[in-house]
Scaffold this active site. Structure first.
Site, PDB file in Angstrom:
ATOM      1  N   PHE A 214      -0.054   7.061   9.808  1.00 41.97           N
ATOM      2  CA  PHE A 214      -0.320   8.128  10.782  1.00 41.97           C
ATOM      3  C   PHE A 214      -1.355   9.129  10.293  1.00 41.97           C
ATOM      4  CE2 PHE A 214       3.415   9.886   8.566  1.00 41.97           C
ATOM      5  CZ  PHE A 214       2.935  11.141   8.231  1.00 41.97           C
TER       6      PHE A 214
ATOM      7  N   GLN B  10       6.736   6.073  -0.844  1.00 41.36           N
ATOM      8  CA  GLN B  10       6.645   7.158   0.131  1.00 41.36           C
ATOM      9  C   GLN B  10       7.016   6.649   1.520  1.00 41.36           C
ATOM     10  OE1 GLN B  10       2.458   7.665  -1.581  1.00 41.36           O
ATOM     11  NE2 GLN B  10       2.800   9.677  -0.683  1.00 41.36           N
TER      12      GLN B  10
ATOM     13  N   ASP C  12      10.100   2.686   5.787  1.00 34.59           N
ATOM     14  CA  ASP C  12      10.224   1.541   6.696  1.00 34.59           C
ATOM     15  C   ASP C  12      11.183   0.440   6.238  1.00 34.59           C
ATOM     16  OD1 ASP C  12       8.747   0.199   4.676  1.00 34.59           O
ATOM     17  OD2 ASP C  12       6.858   0.746   5.635  1.00 34.59           O
TER      18      ASP C  12
ATOM     19  N   HIS D 230      10.872   9.681   0.438  1.00 34.29           N
ATOM     20  CA  HIS D 230      10.845  10.310   1.769  1.00 34.29           C
ATOM     21  C   HIS D 230      12.005   9.826   2.646  1.00 34.29           C
ATOM     22  CE1 HIS D 230       6.246  11.285   1.476  1.00 34.29           C
ATOM     23  NE2 HIS D 230       6.987  12.064   0.722  1.00 34.29           N
TER      24      HIS D 230
ATOM     25  N   SER E 201      -1.753   3.856  -1.548  1.00 34.35           N
ATOM     26  CA  SER E 201      -1.556   5.302  -1.385  1.00 34.35           C
ATOM     27  C   SER E 201      -2.876   6.011  -1.632  1.00 34.35           C
ATOM     28  CB  SER E 201      -0.507   5.834  -2.369  1.00 34.35           C
ATOM     29  OG  SER E 201      -0.455   7.252  -2.301  1.00 34.35           O
TER      30      SER E 201
END
Ligand code: ZN
Length: 264
Positions: free
Chosen positions: A48, A115, A118, A133, A207
């Site tokens: 995102f 991070q 999912d 996260h 990342s």
């Protein structure tokens, strides 16, 4: 045919780069992997932070995925977040997730810090996994502390619009992920920092290393005398401190690393 395939391959992942990373891994004793959104993009999950596609198009994630949005209007929050749940629930790990899990099974890495929320590392078989996260695996009732599994949450969302409620006390659930405006889970972060400090090699995959505090983890490894390898398309702030930087497609690079290690 073979020549075409090999040309495609060399464009996607320089074989000598993958072999060099395999050398670093083989020569390390306490390697750890840190992953970000880039490892899940090939599984069909958009990052995102990249200009919007899918559900992140036309919305500001900082606003709609903020803990204040959940507090102020849980129904509205879930009208957005429920779409994210539905979009993530059926995604499958890709070859890069699989290679990371194989490295752990082979004893080549100590664990994975991610991070991502999912669940794809878990689905690929990673065991010592620190999801800094959180994860969409469950949703939390802030009233009674009860957790509801994602499959049930998706069912509730499909049958009734708005915020899913805790089966025990009818309080609106909050996804078990760290929303904007929330602190990272202290125990998970402490375990991640310990792994980073003890690591003689940190391999950062997918990342941009731009989001703190996750971006501080490779710094811990470097300051403690460990080395850094980066497998990420595009520049990161730590490129010039890395022993090795692989810029190719993350799946092609990891597949080549796995093949190089398996051939030894
Ligand atoms: Zn409850």
């Amino acid at each position: 045919m073979a020549a075409v395939a090999s040309q495609d391959r060399s464009r996607a992942a320089a074989p000598e780069g993958a072999a060099a990373l395999a050398d670093l891994i083989a020569g390390s004793e306490r390697a750890v992997v840190l992953t970000g959104a880039g490892i899940s993009v090939p599984s069909g999950i958009p990052d995102f932070r990249s200009p919007g596609t899918g559900i992140w198009e036309g919305v500001d994630p900082m606003e709609v995925a903020h803990v204040d949005a959940w507090r102020n209007d849980p129904d509205r929050f879930w009208r957005f977040y429920g779409e994210r749940f539905a979009a993530l629930a059926d995604k499958r790990p890709n070859r890069a997730h699989e290679v990371v899990a194989e490295l752990e099974r082979a004893g080549a890495i100590r664990g994975v810090i991610t991070q991502n929320v999912d669940r794809l590392h878990r689905a690929a078989g990673s065991d010592n996994l620190l999801e800094i996260h959180g994860s969409i695996e469950s949703s939390l009732c802030m009233q009674c502390g009860g957790r509801t599994a994602i499959d049930r949450v998706v069912e509730i969302l499909a049958s009734a619009p708005g915020a899913p409620e805790c089966p025990a006390c009818v309080y609106p659930l909050k996804p078990d992920v760290v929303l904007f405006g929330e602190l990272l889970p202290r125990d998970v972060m402490a375990a991640a920092e310990r792994l980073a400090l003890e690591a003689d090699l940190m391999i950062c995959i997918g990342s941009s290393l731009s989001v703190h505090p996750a971006a501080g983890l490779p710094q811990l490894t470097l300051e403690a005398g460990g080395s850094l390898a980066i497998v990420t398309e595009g520049p990161t702030p730590l490129d010039d401190q890395a022993t090795l930087k692989l810029d190719g497609d993350v799946v092609a690079e990891l597949d080549a690393v796995g093949a190089s290690l398996a051939a030894r």
